[in-house]
Design an enzyme around this catalytic site. Structure first.
Site, PDB file in Angstrom:
ATOM      1  N   THR A 186       0.974  -1.323  -0.130  1.00 54.20           N
ATOM      2  CA  THR A 186      -0.110  -0.025   0.009  1.00 54.20           C
ATOM      3  C   THR A 186       0.812   1.101  -0.009  1.00 54.20           C
ATOM      4  O   THR A 186       2.028   1.186   0.391  1.00 54.20           O
ATOM      5  CB  THR A 186      -0.873  -0.050   1.356  1.00 54.20           C
ATOM      6  OG1 THR A 186      -0.201   0.116   2.399  1.00 54.20           O
ATOM      7  CG2 THR A 186      -1.872  -1.307   1.233  1.00 54.20           C
ATOM      8  N   GLU A 193      -6.050  -2.146  -2.042  1.00 51.98           N
ATOM      9  CA  GLU A 193      -6.377  -3.619  -1.234  1.00 51.98           C
ATOM     10  C   GLU A 193      -7.706  -4.087  -1.978  1.00 51.98           C
ATOM     11  O   GLU A 193      -8.141  -4.664  -1.933  1.00 51.98           O
ATOM     12  CB  GLU A 193      -6.914  -3.133   0.085  1.00 51.98           C
ATOM     13  CG  GLU A 193      -5.841  -2.824   1.185  1.00 51.98           C
ATOM     14  CD  GLU A 193      -5.558  -1.605   1.293  1.00 51.98           C
ATOM     15  OE1 GLU A 193      -5.575  -0.554   0.357  1.00 51.98           O
ATOM     16  OE2 GLU A 193      -4.858  -1.023   2.296  1.00 51.98           O
ATOM     17  N   LYS A 206     -12.249  17.814  13.059  1.00 52.07           N
ATOM     18  CA  LYS A 206     -13.087  17.582  14.194  1.00 52.07           C
ATOM     19  C   LYS A 206     -13.276  19.103  14.766  1.00 52.07           C
ATOM     20  O   LYS A 206     -12.357  19.568  15.677  1.00 52.07           O
ATOM     21  CB  LYS A 206     -12.808  16.776  15.231  1.00 52.07           C
ATOM     22  CG  LYS A 206     -12.548  15.194  14.680  1.00 52.07           C
ATOM     23  CD  LYS A 206     -11.830  14.412  15.701  1.00 52.07           C
ATOM     24  CE  LYS A 206     -10.874  13.440  14.747  1.00 52.07           C
ATOM     25  NZ  LYS A 206      -9.426  13.757  14.688  1.00 52.07           N
ATOM     26  N   TRP A 245     -18.041  17.551  12.445  1.00 44.47           N
ATOM     27  CA  TRP A 245     -17.273  17.150  11.665  1.00 44.47           C
ATOM     28  C   TRP A 245     -17.501  18.105  10.432  1.00 44.47           C
ATOM     29  O   TRP A 245     -18.278  18.427  10.018  1.00 44.47           O
ATOM     30  CB  TRP A 245     -17.637  15.790  11.128  1.00 44.47           C
ATOM     31  CG  TRP A 245     -17.403  14.800  12.082  1.00 44.47           C
ATOM     32  CD1 TRP A 245     -18.607  14.420  12.803  1.00 44.47           C
ATOM     33  CD2 TRP A 245     -16.225  14.105  12.404  1.00 44.47           C
ATOM     34  NE1 TRP A 245     -18.174  13.274  13.760  1.00 44.47           N
ATOM     35  CE2 TRP A 245     -16.725  13.230  13.567  1.00 44.47           C
ATOM     36  CE3 TRP A 245     -14.960  13.960  12.372  1.00 44.47           C
ATOM     37  CZ2 TRP A 245     -15.735  12.166  14.266  1.00 44.47           C
ATOM     38  CZ3 TRP A 245     -13.957  13.124  12.811  1.00 44.47           C
ATOM     39  CH2 TRP A 245     -14.636  12.241  13.721  1.00 44.47           C
TER      40      TRP A 245
HETATM   41  P1  AMP Z   1      -4.086   3.653  -2.691  1.00 47.72           P
HETATM   42  O1  AMP Z   1      -4.267   2.333  -1.943  1.00 47.72           O
HETATM   43  O2  AMP Z   1      -2.700   4.358  -2.684  1.00 47.72           O
HETATM   44  O3  AMP Z   1      -4.683   3.567  -4.060  1.00 47.72           O
HETATM   45  O4  AMP Z   1      -5.040   4.472  -1.942  1.00 47.72           O
HETATM   46  C1  AMP Z   1      -6.654   4.317  -1.462  1.00 47.72           C
HETATM   47  C2  AMP Z   1      -7.002   5.566  -1.085  1.00 47.72           C
HETATM   48  O5  AMP Z   1      -7.052   6.628  -1.875  1.00 47.72           O
HETATM   49  C3  AMP Z   1      -8.744   5.227  -0.777  1.00 47.72           C
HETATM   50  O6  AMP Z   1      -8.812   4.581   0.631  1.00 47.72           O
HETATM   51  C4  AMP Z   1      -9.225   6.542  -0.801  1.00 47.72           C
HETATM   52  O7  AMP Z   1      -8.859   7.193   0.529  1.00 47.72           O
HETATM   53  C5  AMP Z   1      -8.078   7.319  -1.792  1.00 47.72           C
HETATM   54  N1  AMP Z   1      -8.965   7.597  -2.980  1.00 47.72           N
HETATM   55  C6  AMP Z   1      -8.930   6.466  -4.113  1.00 47.72           C
HETATM   56  N2  AMP Z   1      -9.603   6.965  -5.005  1.00 47.72           N
HETATM   57  C7  AMP Z   1     -10.676   8.017  -4.594  1.00 47.72           C
HETATM   58  C8  AMP Z   1     -11.456   8.770  -5.256  1.00 47.72           C
HETATM   59  N3  AMP Z   1     -11.966   8.693  -6.235  1.00 47.72           N
HETATM   60  N4  AMP Z   1     -11.960   9.814  -4.351  1.00 47.72           N
HETATM   61  C9  AMP Z   1     -11.396   9.951  -3.161  1.00 47.72           C
HETATM   62  N5  AMP Z   1     -10.499   9.281  -2.552  1.00 47.72           N
HETATM   63  C10 AMP Z   1      -9.993   8.156  -3.258  1.00 47.72           C
END
Ligand code: AMP
Length: 537
Positions: free
Chosen positions: A181, A327, A436, A441
């Protein structure tokens, strides 16, 4: 009574074989570091990927062994995407933008045996090699065609491997690829994608509601192949016969636009920061890039602001929203309009397009609150929990992470969202990015979206900063477009049209650039740290 169908495994060799036989003439275009273009085809790729599988097997690769790659987006990396798993190994794509210490720790945790690396990335290897051991380092002559002593030459290995490779037995639930990740929420964790997950995910990519890609598409993954496998596109293009354009290391706005125009790209993908830069370049150079037909720009990683979606439309770049995670392979939801919205006013349509969209087939989502599941009313928010055939069931070797799954097996994403009666998800924030203030929120995402709709604002990032009275208050970090100006008071007045007074940021700071994560997202943690001691008036 059971069905009478065959139990046929969903594995990558079947995709590779089909690409070699059915799409041998479809082009794969790669750009080298000097921006010269190399053209090959799925036919050639098929032969080379099989030779790679054969060469690795001769070097001693056993079923389940991890083979790391540190490579840009180019056809050699695509060969590794198939050659390693079709030989029974697991391709572990390393994020070359991480700190050398982090890379070394990840390599150790994954227990990678071999490394495939672009020649031009050897300087990065030198920085982490003391902390990570590989039995073999195989160098791909991608930039300069010379491979120094002490390394294996990828081209020599392929030349020496025969064309008579026989696939080992592979179970569809065996691991095929591995990503860590991006560490937005702490130390990176390893995710292993099974053959079955990648195959089913590739089917999903073809759906109109997701990438909508197929035989007539030319696809440009700007997202790096080490970020959730370039969102699954290399596998999907190979399965669906789409022409593939791989940009190499040059992903600045001008280089991307040049490639989109010259190669007649129909679908591209990347994080919003890429497209913010592209918009800036288009506005500064009117008429320089012309596209035959609209390009579908699949955008995710963070939310593309509504203003960006609106401003790219007239240039023929139509943003389509995708939400997902490393994930989730990564497709979770994808967005767009529905039939009954055809005659809606434009502004309402943009609001819909700025939502993250609805869950892909076989992806199930629920929103959880302390008191139970939130209704799909478009208002009540809760943490997204998700399950499906390409959703992670455990992290590699991380028993301390069991709390990321609910007792009944759903994955807890850490994203907070609402859902409406049509199933559209709207991300309110990452759980820890919500501001917060008092007992209330405030969504930093909503504020950022609005701010980026202001004509002078190029980028905006809102974070919660400790406050003596309110616990936290929002601070907005702003990057202005070149040649424009705006004061804090103007921006506050602009936001006051849409937000309640208590939701408005109490501070606006104007900076040159917003710090980015290794995959181009805004690094909120860095901003929170930078302004942690902010003196509120
Ligand atoms: P990653 O594993 O680096 O792809 O990060 C995943 C995280 O990116 C998700 O849990 C979200 O918080 C954020 N994310 C991915 N796509 C979007 C989207 N279209 N809009 C808002 N947040 C996103």
């Amino acid at each position: 009574m059971r069905g009478t169908m065959m139990d046929f495994p969903l594995t990558l060799p079947t995709i590779l074989e089909r690409a070699g036989k059915i799409f041998p003439r479809v082009e794969i275009v790669s750009r080298r570091p000097d921006k010269s273009v190399v053209r090959t085809s799925y036919g050639e790729f098929y032969r080379r990927a099989r030779r790679l599988a054969s060469a690795l097997t001769k070097l001693g690769m056993q079923p389940g062994d991890r083979v790391a790659s540190m490579m840009w987006n180019h056809s050699g990396h695509l060969e590794a995407f198939f050659g390693v798993p079709c030989g029974g190994g697991i391709l572990h794509t390393l994020n070359l933008r991480l700190h050398p210490h982090e890379i070394a720790a990840i390599v150790k945790h994954a227990r990678d045996r071999f490394l495939l690396i672009d020649d031009v990335l050897l300087p990065a290897y030198e920085k982490f090699c003391d902390g990570a051991y590989f039995e073999k380092v195989i160098v791909v002559p991608y930039g300069c065609n010379t491979v120094s002593e002490g390394f294996l030459n990828y081209e020599h290995l392929l030349a020496d491997a025969g064309d008579d490779f026989r696939y080992p037995p592979i179970d569809e639930n065996d691991g095929a690829a591995m990503c860590f990740t991006s560490g937005t929420t702490g130390f990176s964790k390893g995710v292993i994608y099974s053959h079955r997950a990648l195959v089913l995910h590739s089917f999903a990519c073809g759906l109109a509601e997701v990438f909508g890609m197929g035989l007539f598409d030319t696809v440009l993954p700007v997202a790096p192949m080490f970020h959730a496998n370039a969102w699954g596109l290399p596998y999907a293009c190979t399965m669906l016969g789409s022409r593939l354009i791989l940009p190499g290391p040059n992903v600045d706005p001008e280089s991307i636009l040049d490639l989109m125009a010259s190669e007649r790209v129909t679908i591209a993908c990347g994080v919003p920061t890429v497209w913010i830069g592209v918009l800036d370049a288009l506005e500064k150079n009117p008429g320089r890039w012309k596209f035959d037909s609209p390009i579908r720009v699949v955008c995710g990683g963070t939310a593309p602001p509504l203003g960006l979606i609106r401003q790219l439309d007239p240039f023929g770049l139509q943003i389509k929203h995708l939400w997902g995670m490393t994930e989730t392979t990564p497709i979770g939801t994808s967005g767009g309009l529905r039939e009954h919205m055809r005659d809606w006013p434009d502004e309402k349509k943009y609001e819909v397009r700025a939502k993250q969209g609805w869950p892909a087939p076989f992806v199930e989502i629920r929103l959880m609150r302390p008191e139970g599941e939130a209704p799909w009313d478009g208002v009540t928010s809760g943490e997204i929990e998700i399950r499906g055939p390409w959703v992670v069931a455990s992290y590699h070797d991380s028993p301390d992470q069991a709390h990321r799954w609910s007792p009944d097996g759903w994955f807890r994403t850490g994203d907070v969202a609402t859902m409406d009666e049509d199933g559209y998800v709207k991300i309110v924030d990452r759980a820890k990015d919500l501001v917060k203030s008092g007992g209330e929120w405030i969504s930093s995402v909503d504020l950022e979206n609005s701010l980026m709709g202001h004509p002078a604002v190029k980028e905006a990032c809102v974070v919660g900063i400790p406050h003596p009275k309110w616990q936290e208050r929002p601070l907005a970090a702003i990057v202005l477009k070149d040649g424009t100006s705006a004061t804090a008071e103007e921006l506050r007045t602009f936001l006051a049209k849409t937000f309640a007074k208590w939701q408005l940021p109490d501070a606006f700071v104007f900076i040159d650039a917003i710090p980015r994560t290794s995959v181009g997202k805004f690094k909120k943690l860095a901003l929170r740290e930078q302004f942690a001691d902010w003196k509120w008036e």
